[in-house]
Design a protein around this motif. Structure first.
Motif, mmCIF file in Angstrom:
data_model
loop_
_atom_site.group_PDB
_atom_site.id
_atom_site.type_symbol
_atom_site.label_atom_id
_atom_site.label_comp_id
_atom_site.label_asym_id
_atom_site.label_seq_id
_atom_site.Cartn_x
_atom_site.Cartn_y
_atom_site.Cartn_z
ATOM 1 N N ALA A 39 -59.809 5.204 -89.674
ATOM 2 C CA ALA A 39 -61.234 5.387 -90.177
ATOM 3 C C ALA A 39 -61.205 5.677 -91.616
ATOM 4 N N ILE A 40 -60.183 6.022 -92.223
ATOM 5 C CA ILE A 40 -60.170 6.538 -93.525
ATOM 6 C C ILE A 40 -59.854 5.272 -94.539
ATOM 7 N N ALA A 41 -59.058 4.291 -93.791
ATOM 8 C CA ALA A 41 -58.822 2.896 -94.383
ATOM 9 C C ALA A 41 -59.820 2.178 -94.558
ATOM 10 N N ALA A 42 -60.574 2.113 -93.615
ATOM 11 C CA ALA A 42 -62.044 1.331 -93.543
ATOM 12 C C ALA A 42 -62.863 1.755 -94.619
ATOM 13 N N VAL A 43 -62.936 2.766 -95.157
ATOM 14 C CA VAL A 43 -63.636 3.004 -96.501
ATOM 15 C C VAL A 43 -63.109 3.204 -97.774
ATOM 16 N N HIS A 44 -62.094 2.655 -97.821
ATOM 17 C CA HIS A 44 -61.070 2.986 -99.118
ATOM 18 C C HIS A 44 -61.657 1.719 -100.344
ATOM 19 N N PRO A 45 -61.833 2.319 -101.387
ATOM 20 C CA PRO A 45 -62.366 1.089 -102.445
ATOM 21 C C PRO A 45 -61.614 -0.118 -102.665
ATOM 22 N N PHE A 46 -60.279 -0.133 -102.142
ATOM 23 C CA PHE A 46 -59.731 -1.425 -102.299
ATOM 24 C C PHE A 46 -59.819 -2.587 -101.285
ATOM 25 N N SER A 47 -60.473 -1.868 -100.081
ATOM 26 C CA SER A 47 -60.956 -2.919 -99.244
ATOM 27 C C SER A 47 -62.439 -3.171 -99.328
ATOM 28 N N LEU A 48 -63.143 -2.643 -100.418
ATOM 29 C CA LEU A 48 -64.626 -2.781 -100.471
ATOM 30 C C LEU A 48 -64.917 -3.413 -101.535
ATOM 31 N N LEU A 49 -64.522 -3.073 -102.745
ATOM 32 C CA LEU A 49 -65.058 -3.386 -104.043
ATOM 33 C C LEU A 49 -64.545 -4.940 -104.361
ATOM 34 N N PRO A 50 -63.593 -5.557 -104.288
ATOM 35 C CA PRO A 50 -63.215 -6.934 -104.799
ATOM 36 C C PRO A 50 -64.204 -7.986 -104.506
ATOM 37 N N ASP A 51 -65.080 -7.776 -103.201
ATOM 38 C CA ASP A 51 -65.899 -8.975 -102.956
ATOM 39 C C ASP A 51 -67.317 -8.521 -103.399
ATOM 40 N N PRO A 54 -74.701 13.292 -95.850
ATOM 41 C CA PRO A 54 -75.892 13.120 -94.606
ATOM 42 C C PRO A 54 -77.010 12.452 -94.867
ATOM 43 N N GLY A 55 -77.336 11.187 -94.301
ATOM 44 C CA GLY A 55 -78.540 10.497 -94.554
ATOM 45 C C GLY A 55 -78.484 9.321 -95.450
ATOM 46 N N ASP A 56 -77.289 9.446 -96.327
ATOM 47 C CA ASP A 56 -77.172 8.513 -97.245
ATOM 48 C C ASP A 56 -77.932 8.137 -98.228
ATOM 49 N N ASP A 57 -78.627 9.274 -98.812
ATOM 50 C CA ASP A 57 -79.600 8.992 -100.043
ATOM 51 C C ASP A 57 -78.938 8.729 -101.182
ATOM 52 N N PRO A 58 -79.165 7.664 -101.821
ATOM 53 C CA PRO A 58 -78.420 7.576 -102.984
ATOM 54 C C PRO A 58 -78.491 8.262 -104.289
ATOM 55 N N THR A 59 -79.772 8.985 -104.306
ATOM 56 C CA THR A 59 -80.001 10.078 -105.250
ATOM 57 C C THR A 59 -79.300 11.330 -105.252
ATOM 58 N N LEU A 60 -78.677 11.698 -104.033
ATOM 59 C CA LEU A 60 -77.744 12.878 -103.755
ATOM 60 C C LEU A 60 -76.480 12.668 -103.919
ATOM 61 N N ILE A 61 -75.995 11.312 -104.008
ATOM 62 C CA ILE A 61 -74.558 11.207 -104.189
ATOM 63 C C ILE A 61 -74.084 11.449 -105.526
ATOM 64 N N LEU A 112 -71.463 1.190 -100.859
ATOM 65 C CA LEU A 112 -70.207 0.140 -100.435
ATOM 66 C C LEU A 112 -69.520 0.825 -98.974
ATOM 67 N N ALA A 113 -69.874 2.109 -98.750
ATOM 68 C CA ALA A 113 -69.459 2.863 -97.565
ATOM 69 C C ALA A 113 -69.841 4.320 -97.272
ATOM 70 N N ARG A 114 -69.948 4.595 -96.087
ATOM 71 C CA ARG A 114 -70.827 5.744 -95.671
ATOM 72 C C ARG A 114 -69.996 6.106 -94.374
ATOM 73 N N ALA A 115 -70.175 7.395 -93.901
ATOM 74 C CA ALA A 115 -69.563 7.746 -92.881
ATOM 75 C C ALA A 115 -69.715 7.213 -91.338
ATOM 76 N N SER A 116 -70.850 6.559 -91.451
ATOM 77 C CA SER A 116 -70.971 5.657 -90.302
ATOM 78 C C SER A 116 -69.864 4.633 -90.043
ATOM 79 N N ASP A 117 -69.568 3.934 -91.278
ATOM 80 C CA ASP A 117 -68.477 2.904 -91.412
ATOM 81 C C ASP A 117 -67.149 3.529 -90.724
ATOM 82 N N ALA A 118 -66.863 4.772 -91.177
ATOM 83 C CA ALA A 118 -65.749 5.356 -90.775
ATOM 84 C C ALA A 118 -65.572 5.747 -89.197
ATOM 85 N N LEU A 119 -66.750 5.990 -88.809
ATOM 86 C CA LEU A 119 -66.842 6.235 -87.216
ATOM 87 C C LEU A 119 -66.870 4.931 -86.644
ATOM 88 N N GLU A 120 -67.543 4.152 -86.949
ATOM 89 C CA GLU A 120 -67.574 2.695 -86.453
ATOM 90 C C GLU A 120 -66.047 2.091 -86.196
#
Length: 440
Positions: free
Chosen positions: A27-39, A207-214, A270-278
């Motif tokens: 789950a954690i590997a799926a939301v790591h920056p090295f798997s997300l940012l290059p593209d 929770p809810g992935d509101d960008p203004t809260l991150i 780029l990543a959220r909790a739902s991605d790790a759970l999936e």
């Protein structure tokens, strides 16, 4: 996948526990920056590119961005033309050649976090419309990038922050207050960067992935008002210094979304909790396990959630005929009543553990995906039925440890802590309960 997990993952207590640990790693590997940012690199602008950022994943995000940016520039025969500064938690750094990586305190802000915020404002000063700012934001950024508003001291902000954390306030409330006591959050960093275009990449821990809260949205306009922050403080019965109250009552507005300068800006989660759970769900199903996802945005008191899920699991175990995995994410809170050690994940687990009372065929894991549960050295913990027997043999009362918020010490005593070190990503809590059918 290792054959142990594919063919017969639940033949022993140790195999079942390791299966859960493996699931968390997936789950954690799926939301790591090295798997997300290059593209996701933005186009190179006509002018400069300046990188700023804050959070537990900020250094890894900067490193991943820099590597991909440099490779593209070399492949295209272009100048690299990249600089900037990011701040992350102590011991969460990463190697960068063009972007400076600073470290500061979390969850309590310190003077180095204040200095880092000032450095970022300086880095984006005097940019033109031909320049570009890339903002790398992840959870933890609110504490790490702390710049008190005019008339408010760092000591004031530390006191308010500590009170909000101890009372169990949800992250939405905490970050609303932080934004309105800040000189950089709530879109103020972007306002300093304009007229340059600001591109924000986020890894969501809310929770809810509101960008203004991150990380309290330093590059995103804020729709809340200072009086909202005042209401939150009053609702949680938090006393604040007169200067803090006066600042909020003066109702200073943050930058507004209607400002034309924000029209050119872009943001992407780029990543959220739902991605790790999936990722965990897909991995578990390869082991012929049924999966139930309770949600990626569960909040509330950590121990209460553990107790509620224990009752749910007892009921489910009497209904299933195949192994069942129950997953959830989000961010719980801890109301501090004692003087023990622990974070919200072990607090949740201890509530679950105490209520299950060693139920056969039930295993559970909870970790913070950043690798640090609260302020301790563990990511979380994992337990099974044998854990109950070890606790009884040592004459440990889970209820007593829970009452003094000492879940870390409890799981350390029975050798059930999960220690990963910093993962350099952060989508908040990952909780997994493996329920095996009752023998017939």
């Amino acid at each position: 996948m290792n054959a142990l997990f594919r063919l017969a993952p639940f033949t022993s207590e140790e195999a079942s526990r390791q299966w859960l640990v493996h699931l968390a790693e997936t789950a954690i590997a799926a939301v790591h920056p090295f798997s997300l940012l290059p593209d996701q690199l933005p186009e190179k602008p006509a002018g400069r590119t300046v990188v700023v950022g804050a959070g537990k994943a900020a250094a890894a995000m900067a490193s991943a961005l820099e590597l991909a940016w440099v490779e593209r520039a070399r492949n295209n025969g272009e100048a690299i033309d990249l600089d900037g500064v990011v701040v992350t938690r102590y011991k969460h750094g990463a190697d960068c050649q063009h972007i400076e990586v600073l470290e500061a305190s979390h969850p309590m802000p310190d003077a180095l976090g204040e200095q880092a915020a000032k450095r970022m404002l300086e880095a984006v000063k005097n940019l033109s419309e031909y320049d570009q700012v890339i903002s790398l934001i992840s959870g933890g950024g609110s504490a790490l990038m702390t710049l008190p508003a005019a008339g408010i001291s760092l000591k004031d902000k530390q006191a308010v922050n500590k009170a909000l954390l101890r009372c169990g306030a949800p992250i939405r409330d905490i970050n609303t207050v932080r934004r309105h006591l800040s000189g950089i959050k709530g879109g103020r960093l972007a306002a300093h960067a304009h007229p340059a275009r600001v591109v924000t990449y986020l890894i969501s821990d809310v929770p809810g992935d509101d960008p203004t809260l991150i990380a309290s949205g330093p590059t995103l306009p804020d729709n809340s008002k200072p009086l909202d922050a005042m209401e939150i403080l009053e609702r949680h019965a938090i006393e604040v210094p007169d200067n803090v109250r006066q600042h909020l009552m003066a109702n200073h507005d943050a930058p507004q979304a209607c400002s034309p300068e924000f029209a050119r800006d872009q943001s992407m989660i780029l990543a959220r909790a739902s991605d790790a759970l999936e990722a965990a769900r897909l991995s578990a199903e390869k082991s012929a396990v049924d999966v139930r996802v309770l949600g990626d945005d569960l909040e509330g008191d950590a121990r209460d959630l553990g107790i509620a899920q224990a009752h749910m699991v007892r009921k489910l175990q009497g209904e299933i005929t195949r192994p069942l995995l129950v997953l959830s994410g989000g961010e719980t809170s801890v109301t501090v009543r004692g003087d023990g050690r622990g974070g919200r994940n072990v607090e949740y687990l201890l509530g679950l553990f105490d209520t299950l009372e060693g139920a056969e065929g039930v295993y559970a894991l909870a970790v913070d995906t950043d690798g640090i549960d609260g302020s301790e050295d563990n990511a979380g913990a994992v337990f099974g039925p044998e854990s109950w027997k070890r606790a009884k043999a040592l004459q440990l009362s889970a209820r007593d440890y829970l009452n003094r918020n000492d879940a870390y010490s409890f799981f350390a005593a029975i050798n059930d802590l999960v220690v990963t070190g910093p993962t350099r990503t952060n989508v908040n809590d990952f909780r997994a309960i493996l329920v095996l059918p009752r023998p017939v």
